[in-house]
Scaffold this active site. Sequence first.
Site, mmCIF file in Angstrom:
data_model
loop_
_atom_site.group_PDB
_atom_site.id
_atom_site.type_symbol
_atom_site.label_atom_id
_atom_site.label_comp_id
_atom_site.label_asym_id
_atom_site.label_seq_id
_atom_site.Cartn_x
_atom_site.Cartn_y
_atom_site.Cartn_z
ATOM 1 N N HIS A 1 0.826 -1.207 0.000
ATOM 2 C CA HIS A 1 0.000 0.000 0.000
ATOM 3 C C HIS A 1 0.860 1.258 0.000
ATOM 4 O O HIS A 1 1.721 1.437 0.861
ATOM 5 C CB HIS A 1 -0.884 -0.031 1.248
ATOM 6 C CG HIS A 1 -1.903 1.038 1.324
ATOM 7 N ND1 HIS A 1 -2.176 1.723 2.482
ATOM 8 C CD2 HIS A 1 -2.762 1.537 0.395
ATOM 9 C CE1 HIS A 1 -3.144 2.590 2.278
ATOM 10 N NE2 HIS A 1 -3.522 2.499 1.020
ATOM 11 N N HIS B 1 -1.602 11.334 -1.887
ATOM 12 C CA HIS B 1 -2.933 10.854 -1.532
ATOM 13 C C HIS B 1 -3.917 11.988 -1.286
ATOM 14 O O HIS B 1 -5.028 11.988 -1.805
ATOM 15 C CB HIS B 1 -2.853 9.965 -0.286
ATOM 16 C CG HIS B 1 -4.181 9.490 0.188
ATOM 17 N ND1 HIS B 1 -4.986 10.223 1.051
ATOM 18 C CD2 HIS B 1 -4.872 8.349 -0.083
ATOM 19 C CE1 HIS B 1 -6.102 9.563 1.273
ATOM 20 N NE2 HIS B 1 -6.063 8.423 0.604
#
Length: 255
Positions: free
Chosen positions: A20, A62
């Site tokens: 991730h 992000h």
Amino acid sequence: MNPANPTGLSDWPYPYWIAHRGAGKERPENTLCAFEHGSACGFSMFECDVKLSADGVPFLLHDDTLERTTNGRGPADALPWAELAQLDAGGWHSSNSAGEPLPTLATIAAHCLQQGAALNIEIKPMPGQEAATGSAVALAARALWQGQRVPPLLSSFQPAALQAAQQAAPELPRALLLDTLWSGWPEVAAQLGCVAIVCQHRLPDAALMQQARAMGWRVLCYTANRAADVQRLRALGVDGLITDEMHWARSQNLD
């Protein structure tokens, strides 16, 4: 061409374990050093978030703002790439990572191709930039992975971003990200020609797996960090797990 497999993938070429944001939490997320660490841990597939700078350069980040993971301030798309490239994207994480820059998608592509690693690119548009980001990321991915046997998997929570990616580079595989099973999602995934769905790890059950299989979709899950969750999802037969946990994942069979 099989309507359930519109990109022409004859099989599923992606590894089961997916790191991730490069290397979970052990390195600053979405940076090259995170990918390098993930590779050192044995991962051969990664997930990352990609958005556009003010001048249209696809780069990894992000959040919609710069504060959490860089020393910058304000909206992530307010600066051109030349200024974003000067930010410290590692000091927030640890002193050892201070000075680590934000990477472009091209930088991460070069690492993955050199390592023989696959990539799940989450198209993470700024509000109102869904179509522009989906198109730009898909076109960049097409150029960066030209001639490669395993293309990147493009995913997004935003159907408009995936639709733009579909129009720009229809041959690249797509996946719909789901944090809830909202009304009409199967029809949207079908219209977008998705080869997979990427679900919050608590969502899959036997019924969802049966529904996905009937549509010809693979099922991936994020972010599976606890052993109990991994065991349940593996028993259900999901096709891939996105994880932050490098420590225990090192002891698994990274197939």
